[in-house]
Write a protein that holds these residues in place. Structure first.
Motif, PDB file in Angstrom:
ATOM      1  N   PRO A 241       0.823  -1.214   0.000  1.00 52.56           N
ATOM      2  CA  PRO A 241       0.000   0.000   0.000  1.00 52.56           C
ATOM      3  C   PRO A 241       0.853   1.259   0.000  1.00 52.56           C
ATOM      4  CG  PRO A 241       0.085  -0.927   2.193  1.00 52.56           C
ATOM      5  CD  PRO A 241       0.794  -1.918   1.300  1.00 52.56           C
ATOM      6  N   ALA A 242       0.258   2.353  -0.419  1.00 48.53           N
ATOM      7  CA  ALA A 242       0.956   3.638  -0.351  1.00 48.53           C
ATOM      8  C   ALA A 242       1.077   4.105   1.089  1.00 48.53           C
ATOM      9  CB  ALA A 242       0.211   4.682  -1.187  1.00 48.53           C
ATOM     10  N   VAL A 243       0.073   3.755   1.887  1.00 43.50           N
ATOM     11  CA  VAL A 243       0.090   4.126   3.300  1.00 43.50           C
ATOM     12  C   VAL A 243      -0.385   2.940   4.133  1.00 43.50           C
ATOM     13  CG1 VAL A 243      -0.325   6.574   2.869  1.00 43.50           C
ATOM     14  CG2 VAL A 243      -2.269   5.051   3.254  1.00 43.50           C
ATOM     15  N   PHE A 244       0.036   2.917   5.392  1.00 38.74           N
ATOM     16  CA  PHE A 244      -0.521   2.016   6.385  1.00 38.74           C
ATOM     17  C   PHE A 244      -1.400   2.824   7.327  1.00 38.74           C
ATOM     18  CE2 PHE A 244       3.315  -0.722   5.537  1.00 38.74           C
ATOM     19  CZ  PHE A 244       2.612  -1.858   5.149  1.00 38.74           C
ATOM     20  N   ILE A 245      -2.315   2.126   7.994  1.00 41.22           N
ATOM     21  CA  ILE A 245      -3.172   2.735   8.999  1.00 41.22           C
ATOM     22  C   ILE A 245      -2.806   2.137  10.354  1.00 41.22           C
ATOM     23  CG2 ILE A 245      -5.527   3.189   9.760  1.00 41.22           C
ATOM     24  CD1 ILE A 245      -4.875   4.402   7.055  1.00 41.22           C
ATOM     25  N   LEU A 246      -2.340   2.971  11.271  1.00 40.00           N
ATOM     26  CA  LEU A 246      -2.006   2.529  12.621  1.00 40.00           C
ATOM     27  C   LEU A 246      -3.229   2.706  13.516  1.00 40.00           C
ATOM     28  CD1 LEU A 246       1.519   4.200  12.903  1.00 40.00           C
ATOM     29  CD2 LEU A 246       1.065   1.742  12.722  1.00 40.00           C
ATOM     30  N   LEU A 247      -3.690   1.614  14.099  1.00 37.68           N
ATOM     31  CA  LEU A 247      -4.912   1.668  14.906  1.00 37.68           C
ATOM     32  C   LEU A 247      -4.681   2.251  16.295  1.00 37.68           C
ATOM     33  CD1 LEU A 247      -6.905  -1.624  14.211  1.00 37.68           C
ATOM     34  CD2 LEU A 247      -7.296   0.678  13.328  1.00 37.68           C
ATOM     35  N   GLY A 248      -3.452   2.223  16.774  1.00 34.99           N
ATOM     36  CA  GLY A 248      -3.213   2.598  18.168  1.00 34.99           C
ATOM     37  C   GLY A 248      -3.272   1.349  19.032  1.00 34.99           C
ATOM     38  N   ILE A 249      -4.080   1.402  20.079  1.00 34.50           N
ATOM     39  CA  ILE A 249      -4.261   0.240  20.951  1.00 34.50           C
ATOM     40  C   ILE A 249      -5.679  -0.268  20.751  1.00 34.50           C
ATOM     41  CG2 ILE A 249      -4.130  -0.649  23.313  1.00 34.50           C
ATOM     42  CD1 ILE A 249      -2.333   1.665  24.018  1.00 34.50           C
ATOM     43  N   PRO A 250      -5.884  -1.317  19.950  1.00 31.20           N
ATOM     44  CA  PRO A 250      -7.231  -1.833  19.684  1.00 31.20           C
ATOM     45  C   PRO A 250      -7.961  -2.206  20.977  1.00 31.20           C
ATOM     46  CG  PRO A 250      -5.614  -2.846  18.233  1.00 31.20           C
ATOM     47  CD  PRO A 250      -4.840  -2.088  19.268  1.00 31.20           C
ATOM     48  N   GLY A 251      -9.199  -1.765  21.086  1.00 32.70           N
ATOM     49  CA  GLY A 251      -9.991  -2.029  22.288  1.00 32.70           C
ATOM     50  C   GLY A 251      -9.942  -0.910  23.302  1.00 32.70           C
ATOM     51  N   PHE A 252      -8.939  -0.036  23.164  1.00 36.30           N
ATOM     52  CA  PHE A 252      -8.807   1.094  24.091  1.00 36.30           C
ATOM     53  C   PHE A 252      -9.076   2.421  23.393  1.00 36.30           C
ATOM     54  CE2 PHE A 252      -5.622  -1.117  27.174  1.00 36.30           C
ATOM     55  CZ  PHE A 252      -6.669  -1.903  27.653  1.00 36.30           C
ATOM     56  N   GLU A 253      -9.817   2.381  22.272  1.00 35.80           N
ATOM     57  CA  GLU A 253     -10.037   3.601  21.502  1.00 35.80           C
ATOM     58  C   GLU A 253     -10.687   4.708  22.330  1.00 35.80           C
ATOM     59  OE1 GLU A 253      -9.726   0.268  18.578  1.00 35.80           O
ATOM     60  OE2 GLU A 253     -10.809   0.602  20.474  1.00 35.80           O
ATOM     61  N   ASN A 254     -11.589   4.342  23.232  1.00 37.87           N
ATOM     62  CA  ASN A 254     -12.320   5.344  24.004  1.00 37.87           C
ATOM     63  C   ASN A 254     -11.476   5.988  25.106  1.00 37.87           C
ATOM     64  OD1 ASN A 254     -14.646   4.862  22.490  1.00 37.87           O
ATOM     65  ND2 ASN A 254     -15.360   3.264  23.889  1.00 37.87           N
ATOM     66  N   VAL A 255     -10.376   5.352  25.465  1.00 30.08           N
ATOM     67  CA  VAL A 255      -9.559   5.891  26.567  1.00 30.08           C
ATOM     68  C   VAL A 255      -8.147   6.255  26.100  1.00 30.08           C
ATOM     69  CG1 VAL A 255     -10.826   4.663  28.354  1.00 30.08           C
ATOM     70  CG2 VAL A 255      -8.871   3.554  27.261  1.00 30.08           C
ATOM     71  N   GLN A 256      -7.907   6.212  24.796  1.00 26.60           N
ATOM     72  CA  GLN A 256      -6.562   6.502  24.302  1.00 26.60           C
ATOM     73  C   GLN A 256      -6.128   7.925  24.624  1.00 26.60           C
ATOM     74  OE1 GLN A 256      -5.699   3.433  20.592  1.00 26.60           O
ATOM     75  NE2 GLN A 256      -6.573   5.414  20.137  1.00 26.60           N
ATOM     76  N   CYS A 257      -7.085   8.857  24.675  1.00 26.34           N
ATOM     77  CA  CYS A 257      -6.741  10.227  25.017  1.00 26.34           C
ATOM     78  C   CYS A 257      -6.169  10.303  26.429  1.00 26.34           C
ATOM     79  CB  CYS A 257      -7.967  11.123  24.890  1.00 26.34           C
ATOM     80  SG  CYS A 257      -7.627  12.879  25.137  1.00 26.34           S
ATOM     81  N   TRP A 258      -6.730   9.498  27.343  1.00 29.60           N
ATOM     82  CA  TRP A 258      -6.229   9.467  28.718  1.00 29.60           C
ATOM     83  C   TRP A 258      -4.898   8.726  28.803  1.00 29.60           C
ATOM     84  CZ3 TRP A 258      -8.513  12.786  31.736  1.00 29.60           C
ATOM     85  CH2 TRP A 258      -9.854  13.118  31.520  1.00 29.60           C
ATOM     86  N   ILE A 259      -4.773   7.666  28.004  1.00 30.67           N
ATOM     87  CA  ILE A 259      -3.519   6.918  27.984  1.00 30.67           C
ATOM     88  C   ILE A 259      -2.381   7.806  27.483  1.00 30.67           C
ATOM     89  CG2 ILE A 259      -2.308   4.970  26.906  1.00 30.67           C
ATOM     90  CD1 ILE A 259      -4.977   3.497  26.800  1.00 30.67           C
ATOM     91  N   SER A 260      -2.713   8.734  26.593  1.00 29.85           N
ATOM     92  CA  SER A 260      -1.683   9.599  26.021  1.00 29.85           C
ATOM     93  C   SER A 260      -1.029  10.504  27.058  1.00 29.85           C
ATOM     94  CB  SER A 260      -2.283  10.465  24.910  1.00 29.85           C
ATOM     95  OG  SER A 260      -3.178  11.438  25.448  1.00 29.85           O
ATOM     96  N   ILE A 261      -1.719  10.787  28.159  1.00 28.54           N
ATOM     97  CA  ILE A 261      -1.171  11.711  29.165  1.00 28.54           C
ATOM     98  C   ILE A 261       0.101  11.156  29.800  1.00 28.54           C
ATOM     99  CG2 ILE A 261      -1.623  12.880  31.363  1.00 28.54           C
ATOM    100  CD1 ILE A 261      -4.557  13.088  30.505  1.00 28.54           C
TER     101      ILE A 261
END
Length: 314
Positions: free
Chosen positions: A11-31
């Motif tokens: 592919p021209a690009v890949f898509i990084l999902l982050g942490i699958p299953g933690f999408e709703n709390v990833q903003c907090w994990i980022s802190i």
């Protein structure tokens, strides 16, 4: 979501999902991740500044600490900015070439970190077991050769990784369920039999890790034997105290490294959230802790830090 043509090999690009299953709390994990990166970045820059500006620290041990700090800066900066862009801005796309570059930097600089830990263990061995020959054994040229050898080994052994990925076919998806471009995560989404590529990567990683760890353990075994044979308990304790900071960072690095390796080799039933979180800790915690541990536990660095702080206050 970026799409790619099925008749293309990659592919021209890949898509990084982050942490699958933690999408709703990833903003907090980022802190905490962001805080760790800030400490790692400024802490290692500060260590480099102190060692460069203080001539009394121009010794083999501190040269190796400088090499480790540079490695930590590159390692954390290769992953955290993109990871935070995923968590904060939902910026998940990464170009194919950028993904290969990130993958190479992550794996090669992780190998360099392991090599520099071994070099530092050898320095402690010579300083304690052969103190009268320390300056002759670990001359500036020897230190330079050791540093270049560590870098050369990592570059040579991990340069094939980007070419391996380029040779793979991606006929079904371009989505990587991870926070960064990890070689094994990319292998899993490729089409066809990639077992040889997987075995090569795991073999190289295990050989480097096992060799460095065994030599490090051997060095500290000899150091312990020498310390116990010193005429007084105080002398032995003083000799061992110079190794405590190094032992602490080694334990942090290898405990997470071994867990990550074992999950790739045997942990097929481990949930992705745990594996990816540990993989992130593996890349973020050592770069954060190294400057803290060396700043607190190393007497000369601690004294220099206190002198700078007192000068600033005055």
């Amino acid at each position: 979501m970026a799409m790619f043509l099925l008749n293309e090999t990659h592919p021209a690009v890949f898509i990084l999902l982050g942490i699958p299953g933690f999408e709703n709390v990833q903003c907090w994990i980022s802190i905490p991740f962001c805080c760790m990166y800030i400490v790692a970045f400024f802490g290692n820059c500060f260590i480099l500044f102190i060692i460069q500006s203080e001539t009394s620290l121009h010794e083999p041990m501190y040269f190796f600490v400088s090499m480790l700090s540079v490695t930590d800066l590159v390692l954390s900066s290769s992953t955290l900015p993109k990871m935070l862009s995923i968590f904060w801005f939902d910026c998940r796309e990464i170009h194919f070439e950028a993904c290969l570059t990130q993958m190479f930097f992550i794996h090669s600089f992780t190998a360099m970190e392991s090599g520099f830990f071994l070099a530092m263990a050898f320095d402690r061995y010579v300083a304690i077991c052969k103190p009268l020959r320390h300056s002759s054994i670990l001359s500036n040229n020897t230190v330079l050769v050791m540093g270049v050898s560590v870098v050369f080994r990592a570059v040579v052994l991990f340069t094939p990784h980007p070419f391996i990925v380029k040779s793979l076919f991606f006929c079904q998806t371009n989505i990587i369920p991870h926070t960064y471009c990890e070689f094994m995560a990319i292998i899993k989404i490729s089409c066809g039999d990639a077992s040889v590529s997987k075995d090569y990567s795991l073999t190289v990683a295990s050989m480097i890790g096992a060799f460095d760890l065994m030599c490090t353990v051997a060095s500290y075994t000899l150091i312990l034997r020498t310390a116990l044979s010193l005429p007084t308990r105080e002398a032995g304790a003083k000799a061992l105290s110079t190794c405590t900071s190094h032992i602490c960072v080694i334990l942090v690095f290898y405990s997470t490294a071994v867990f990550t390796f074992l999950t790739h080799r045997f942990g097929h039933n481990i949930v992705p959230q745990i594996h990816i979180t540990i993989a992130n800790i593996y890349l973020l915690v050592p770069p954060m802790l190294n400057p803290i541990i060396y700043g607190i536990r190393t007497k000369k660095i601690r004294q220099r830090i206190m002198a700078i702080v007192l000068f600033t206050v005055e």
